[in-house]
Design a protein around this motif. Structure first.
Motif, PDB file in Angstrom:
ATOM      1  N   PHE A   1     -13.433   2.792  -1.590  1.00  0.00           N
ATOM      2  CA  PHE A   1     -14.313   2.665  -0.426  1.00  0.00           C
ATOM      3  C   PHE A   1     -13.872   3.605   0.689  1.00  0.00           C
ATOM      4  CE2 PHE A   1     -15.585  -2.000  -1.474  1.00  0.00           C
ATOM      5  CZ  PHE A   1     -16.310  -1.527  -2.552  1.00  0.00           C
ATOM      6  N   LEU A   2     -12.561   3.698   0.888  1.00  0.00           N
ATOM      7  CA  LEU A   2     -12.048   4.602   1.917  1.00  0.00           C
ATOM      8  C   LEU A   2     -12.407   6.052   1.602  1.00  0.00           C
ATOM      9  CD1 LEU A   2      -8.489   3.103   2.586  1.00  0.00           C
ATOM     10  CD2 LEU A   2     -10.458   3.068   4.134  1.00  0.00           C
ATOM     11  N   MET A   3     -12.319   6.419   0.322  1.00  0.00           N
ATOM     12  CA  MET A   3     -12.644   7.780  -0.073  1.00  0.00           C
ATOM     13  C   MET A   3     -14.123   8.072   0.141  1.00  0.00           C
ATOM     14  SD  MET A   3     -11.976   9.677  -3.752  1.00  0.00           S
ATOM     15  CE  MET A   3     -10.237   9.241  -3.765  1.00  0.00           C
ATOM     16  N   VAL A   4     -14.982   7.134  -0.266  1.00  0.00           N
ATOM     17  CA  VAL A   4     -16.434   7.332  -0.120  1.00  0.00           C
ATOM     18  C   VAL A   4     -16.812   7.370   1.356  1.00  0.00           C
ATOM     19  CG1 VAL A   4     -18.687   6.307  -0.545  1.00  0.00           C
ATOM     20  CG2 VAL A   4     -16.975   6.312  -2.353  1.00  0.00           C
ATOM     21  N   GLN A   5     -16.304   6.421   2.143  1.00  0.00           N
ATOM     22  CA  GLN A   5     -16.616   6.405   3.572  1.00  0.00           C
ATOM     23  C   GLN A   5     -16.118   7.668   4.265  1.00  0.00           C
ATOM     24  OE1 GLN A   5     -14.760   2.746   4.799  1.00  0.00           O
ATOM     25  NE2 GLN A   5     -16.255   1.454   3.721  1.00  0.00           N
ATOM     26  N   GLY A   6     -14.931   8.124   3.880  1.00  0.00           N
ATOM     27  CA  GLY A   6     -14.407   9.354   4.460  1.00  0.00           C
ATOM     28  C   GLY A   6     -15.272  10.557   4.138  1.00  0.00           C
ATOM     29  N   LEU A   7     -15.746  10.624   2.893  1.00  0.00           N
ATOM     30  CA  LEU A   7     -16.622  11.731   2.515  1.00  0.00           C
ATOM     31  C   LEU A   7     -17.936  11.688   3.272  1.00  0.00           C
ATOM     32  CD1 LEU A   7     -16.145  12.053  -1.354  1.00  0.00           C
ATOM     33  CD2 LEU A   7     -15.528  13.718   0.395  1.00  0.00           C
TER      34      LEU A   7
ATOM     35  N   GLY B   1      -8.225   7.595   5.927  1.00  0.00           N
ATOM     36  CA  GLY B   1      -8.558   7.047   4.618  1.00  0.00           C
ATOM     37  C   GLY B   1      -8.473   8.086   3.519  1.00  0.00           C
ATOM     38  N   LEU B   2      -8.948   9.310   3.795  1.00  0.00           N
ATOM     39  CA  LEU B   2      -8.927  10.365   2.779  1.00  0.00           C
ATOM     40  C   LEU B   2      -7.494  10.805   2.459  1.00  0.00           C
ATOM     41  CD1 LEU B   2     -11.967  12.617   3.813  1.00  0.00           C
ATOM     42  CD2 LEU B   2     -11.743  11.236   1.741  1.00  0.00           C
ATOM     43  N   PHE B   3      -6.638  10.850   3.461  1.00  0.00           N
ATOM     44  CA  PHE B   3      -5.269  11.325   3.229  1.00  0.00           C
ATOM     45  C   PHE B   3      -4.377  10.239   2.627  1.00  0.00           C
ATOM     46  CE2 PHE B   3      -6.386  14.714   6.294  1.00  0.00           C
ATOM     47  CZ  PHE B   3      -5.938  15.798   5.571  1.00  0.00           C
ATOM     48  N   THR B   4      -4.537   8.995   3.075  1.00  0.00           N
ATOM     49  CA  THR B   4      -3.628   7.938   2.626  1.00  0.00           C
ATOM     50  C   THR B   4      -4.193   7.109   1.483  1.00  0.00           C
ATOM     51  OG1 THR B   4      -4.493   6.290   4.187  1.00  0.00           O
ATOM     52  CG2 THR B   4      -2.750   7.765   4.980  1.00  0.00           C
ATOM     53  N   LEU B   5      -5.542   7.005   1.400  1.00  0.00           N
ATOM     54  CA  LEU B   5      -6.213   6.129   0.429  1.00  0.00           C
ATOM     55  C   LEU B   5      -5.781   4.672   0.587  1.00  0.00           C
ATOM     56  CD1 LEU B   5      -6.169   8.341  -2.791  1.00  0.00           C
ATOM     57  CD2 LEU B   5      -7.980   8.077  -1.101  1.00  0.00           C
TER      58      LEU B   5
ATOM     59  N   ILE C   1      -4.765   3.414  -4.838  1.00  0.00           N
ATOM     60  CA  ILE C   1      -4.794   4.678  -5.572  1.00  0.00           C
ATOM     61  C   ILE C   1      -3.942   5.681  -4.808  1.00  0.00           C
ATOM     62  CG2 ILE C   1      -6.289   6.558  -6.371  1.00  0.00           C
ATOM     63  CD1 ILE C   1      -8.520   4.523  -6.616  1.00  0.00           C
ATOM     64  N   ASN C   2      -3.298   6.573  -5.537  1.00  0.00           N
ATOM     65  CA  ASN C   2      -2.436   7.580  -4.912  1.00  0.00           C
ATOM     66  C   ASN C   2      -2.879   8.979  -5.334  1.00  0.00           C
ATOM     67  OD1 ASN C   2      -0.388   5.597  -3.822  1.00  0.00           O
ATOM     68  ND2 ASN C   2      -0.185   5.181  -6.006  1.00  0.00           N
ATOM     69  N   TRP C   3      -2.642   9.939  -4.451  1.00  0.00           N
ATOM     70  CA  TRP C   3      -2.872  11.340  -4.811  1.00  0.00           C
ATOM     71  C   TRP C   3      -1.728  11.808  -5.707  1.00  0.00           C
ATOM     72  CZ3 TRP C   3      -7.504  13.041  -3.919  1.00  0.00           C
ATOM     73  CH2 TRP C   3      -8.219  12.624  -2.809  1.00  0.00           C
ATOM     74  N   ILE C   4      -2.059  12.442  -6.838  1.00  0.00           N
ATOM     75  CA  ILE C   4      -1.014  12.908  -7.775  1.00  0.00           C
ATOM     76  C   ILE C   4      -1.148  14.399  -8.076  1.00  0.00           C
ATOM     77  CG2 ILE C   4      -0.744  10.656  -8.858  1.00  0.00           C
ATOM     78  CD1 ILE C   4      -2.474  11.696 -11.179  1.00  0.00           C
ATOM     79  N   GLY C   5      -2.019  15.083  -7.360  1.00  0.00           N
ATOM     80  CA  GLY C   5      -2.164  16.522  -7.578  1.00  0.00           C
ATOM     81  C   GLY C   5      -2.736  16.846  -8.950  1.00  0.00           C
ATOM     82  N   PHE C   6      -2.098  17.790  -9.634  1.00  0.00           N
ATOM     83  CA  PHE C   6      -2.591  18.265 -10.927  1.00  0.00           C
ATOM     84  C   PHE C   6      -1.943  17.550 -12.114  1.00  0.00           C
ATOM     85  CE2 PHE C   6      -3.692  21.723  -8.082  1.00  0.00           C
ATOM     86  CZ  PHE C   6      -4.919  22.150  -8.567  1.00  0.00           C
TER      87      PHE C   6
ATOM     88  N   PHE D   1      -7.689  14.166  -9.035  1.00  0.00           N
ATOM     89  CA  PHE D   1      -6.385  14.418  -8.427  1.00  0.00           C
ATOM     90  C   PHE D   1      -5.706  13.122  -7.973  1.00  0.00           C
ATOM     91  CE2 PHE D   1      -8.947  18.201  -7.997  1.00  0.00           C
ATOM     92  CZ  PHE D   1      -8.083  19.203  -8.416  1.00  0.00           C
ATOM     93  N   THR D   2      -6.195  11.985  -8.508  1.00  0.00           N
ATOM     94  CA  THR D   2      -5.602  10.689  -8.194  1.00  0.00           C
ATOM     95  C   THR D   2      -5.117  10.023  -9.479  1.00  0.00           C
ATOM     96  OG1 THR D   2      -7.646   9.392  -8.448  1.00  0.00           O
ATOM     97  CG2 THR D   2      -7.271  10.456  -6.317  1.00  0.00           C
ATOM     98  N   ASP D   3      -4.476   8.853  -9.331  1.00  0.00           N
ATOM     99  CA  ASP D   3      -4.051   8.078 -10.494  1.00  0.00           C
ATOM    100  C   ASP D   3      -5.002   6.903 -10.747  1.00  0.00           C
ATOM    101  OD1 ASP D   3      -3.478   6.506  -8.342  1.00  0.00           O
ATOM    102  OD2 ASP D   3      -1.323   6.379  -8.692  1.00  0.00           O
ATOM    103  N   TYR D   4      -6.275   7.074 -10.404  1.00  0.00           N
ATOM    104  CA  TYR D   4      -7.275   6.021 -10.529  1.00  0.00           C
ATOM    105  C   TYR D   4      -7.502   5.687 -11.997  1.00  0.00           C
ATOM    106  CZ  TYR D   4     -11.734   3.570  -9.722  1.00  0.00           C
ATOM    107  OH  TYR D   4     -12.749   2.635  -9.672  1.00  0.00           O
ATOM    108  N   SER D   5      -6.921   4.593 -12.442  1.00  0.00           N
ATOM    109  CA  SER D   5      -7.062   4.161 -13.827  1.00  0.00           C
ATOM    110  C   SER D   5      -6.779   2.662 -13.907  1.00  0.00           C
ATOM    111  CB  SER D   5      -6.109   4.928 -14.756  1.00  0.00           C
ATOM    112  OG  SER D   5      -4.765   4.711 -14.374  1.00  0.00           O
ATOM    113  N   SER D   6      -7.236   2.073 -14.956  1.00  0.00           N
ATOM    114  CA  SER D   6      -7.056   0.636 -15.178  1.00  0.00           C
ATOM    115  C   SER D   6      -5.879   0.413 -16.129  1.00  0.00           C
ATOM    116  CB  SER D   6      -8.350   0.064 -15.768  1.00  0.00           C
ATOM    117  OG  SER D   6      -8.201  -1.268 -16.151  1.00  0.00           O
ATOM    118  N   PRO D   7      -5.094  -0.654 -15.939  1.00  0.00           N
ATOM    119  CA  PRO D   7      -5.198  -1.679 -14.887  1.00  0.00           C
ATOM    120  C   PRO D   7      -4.235  -1.474 -13.718  1.00  0.00           C
ATOM    121  CG  PRO D   7      -3.792  -2.490 -16.642  1.00  0.00           C
ATOM    122  CD  PRO D   7      -4.174  -1.076 -17.027  1.00  0.00           C
ATOM    123  N   LYS D   8      -3.298  -0.522 -13.829  1.00  0.00           N
ATOM    124  CA  LYS D   8      -2.232  -0.415 -12.836  1.00  0.00           C
ATOM    125  C   LYS D   8      -2.725   0.112 -11.494  1.00  0.00           C
ATOM    126  CE  LYS D   8       1.594   0.252 -16.101  1.00  0.00           C
ATOM    127  NZ  LYS D   8       2.697   1.141 -16.509  1.00  0.00           N
ATOM    128  N   HIS D   9      -3.761   0.908 -11.500  1.00  0.00           N
ATOM    129  CA  HIS D   9      -4.216   1.539 -10.259  1.00  0.00           C
ATOM    130  C   HIS D   9      -5.709   1.286 -10.073  1.00  0.00           C
ATOM    131  CE1 HIS D   9      -0.364   3.601  -9.900  1.00  0.00           C
ATOM    132  NE2 HIS D   9      -0.463   3.885 -11.181  1.00  0.00           N
TER     133      HIS D   9
END
Length: 436
Positions: A81-87, A53-57, A178-183, A163-171
């Protein structure tokens, strides 16, 4: 006999509790073995999914699927949820590893004491030892656990969001992953013209505001404290009570009332100015006047705290110092410069740094009075009086730009931590702490 510590250590590495059983601490060993079995089962059942979950989201978002002749909503992976559960699983695993390491150390120490001819503690003796010797450590573990799971873990979660693209409304889960996008979010904040202009503009005003808010309340409180404590002032208790009233009123009420008082059309301040022939300014509608108003209201609300602290310090300064200064012919200003001010700063410098850090994040002082207004057409989701924390609020609660808000949160933390540590280490009270 010389092999006790080695054998106990090796057994405790193989399985938690075996070393204690070898050292004839049977009850403690069985309890640790049960904990080990529970931990291994928990790890096998959850650790793989947590890392996935942490790697793939997540891989499959919530979607509509045709079942027969009817479309049904099929639940998918929820990235947050995957991120929180993984943490949570990861932090539980870290706690388990720490207990595992403590188990190895305990088996080694008890094995060493057996080599020295000492009898290992029985279970009741261990309980008594913990109660009498290790009780403070045991008590500290409880709040430390809460700090780990309710402070450190949310902090790590908020950093990961940057480090993710967590934003409304597309993600926005669950309809989207949500995807990892680095910096990339950091890069956009500093390179995209609209975001960079907003960030540096808000940051500049944030620093100016924090400095002015800290300096004005400190010296305002200092002046009132000197007046109240002056030898010629009568009814000192009454004046102290009157001057503490602004702080006694809840800040929520104070700022809302002050916002109405400074209303340029209907506020009583401009009405009173009209009576004496003065046209009052647009206090909250013009950016410059709005900033002046914020500083003035904060001064009125914040000086009582500095006043009380300084009054307490003034009472501890030895009168003999002032008497010796008078004998040497020192003026009132020289006594203040050489005795009063250094004595106050010695005690208050660390607190002053804390007040500055608080003002950097003084959400109430800005949001309740101006709500970040007046609007600024050059800024991205921020007004002329917004500071970083209120801009962060707008980005999360109103715009859904959670990754940018997380980036700003990280920047606020870096600024405050660097400033506080650097300044605190330079204060005399820190350098001379070993004297007390």
């Amino acid at each position: 006999m010389s092999q006790h510590r080695i054998t106990a250590t090796v057994l405790s590495v193989i399985a938690m509790g075996l070393g204690q059983i070898y050292n004839r601490q049977y009850i403690k060993g069985i309890l640790l073995l049960l904990l080990y079995g529970t931990g291994v089962y928990f790890g096998i059942d959850n650790l793989g999914h947590a890392f996935w979950g942490l790697f793939t989201l997540g891989e499959t978002p919530q979607h509509l699927e045709l079942v027969g002749k009817v479309y049904k909503m099929v639940p998918g992976d929820h990235s947050i949820f995957l991120m929180v559960q993984g943490l949570i699983v990861l932090f539980v695993f870290i706690v388990f590893v720490l207990i595992y390491m403590a188990n190895i150390k305990d088996a080694y120490e008890v094995g060493k004491s057996r080599e020295q001819g000492k009898h290992p503690h029985r279970f009741l003796e261990t309980i008594l030892y913990i109660n009498q010797v290790k009780f403070p450590h045991l008590i500290i573990l409880v709040p430390l656990t809460f700090v780990l799971f309710f402070t450190v873990m949310p902090l790590v979660f908020s950093i990961m969001i940057a480090f993710t693209d967590y934003s409304s409304p597309k993600h926005l889960p669950p309809a989207n992953l949500i995807n990892w996008i680095g910096f990339d979010a950091f890069k956009d904040l500093f390179t995209l013209s609209s975001w960079a202009r907003t960030f540096f503009g808000v940051l500049r005003w944030n620093i100016i505001w924090a400095v002015l808010a800290t300096v004005t309340t400190f010296f305002g409180g200092f002046a009132v404290a000197l007046l109240v404590q002056h030898t010629g002032t009568r009814f000192k208790s009454m004046w102290r009570t009157i001057y503490i009233l602004p702080f006694a009123i809840p800040s929520f009420v104070s700022y809302l009332v002050m916002g109405n008082m400074f209303n340029s059309q209907f506020g009583p301040i401009n009405q009173y100015l009209k009576l004496i022939g003065i046209q009052g300014p647009s206090w909250l509608s013009v950016p410059t006047w709005a900033k002046v108003t914020i500083v003035l209201v904060n001064l009125w609300h914040g000086y009582p705290v500095s006043m009380l602290l300084i009054i307490g310090i003034l009472g501890t300064i030895s009168k003999e110092l002032y008497e010796a200064a008078e004998v040497d012919g020192a003026s009132a200003f020289q006594k203040f410069k050489m005795i009063t001010f250094p004595s106050v700063m010695f005690s208050l410098a660390p607190i002053l740094i804390g007040i500055f850090a608080y003002n950097v994040n003084n959400f109430n002082g800005i949001y309740l009075l101006t709500n970040g207004n007046p609007a600024n057409s050059e800024y991205q989701f921020a007004g002329s009086t917004d500071i970083l924390i209120t801009w962060l609020y707008n980005l999360t609660m109103l715009q859904g730009a959670y990754n940018f808000a997380s980036v700003i949160g990280i920047i606020i933390f870096i600024i405050l931590a660097s400033f506080s540590i650097w300044n605190f280490r330079r204060t005399r009270s820190f350098k001379e702490e070993d004297m007390y």
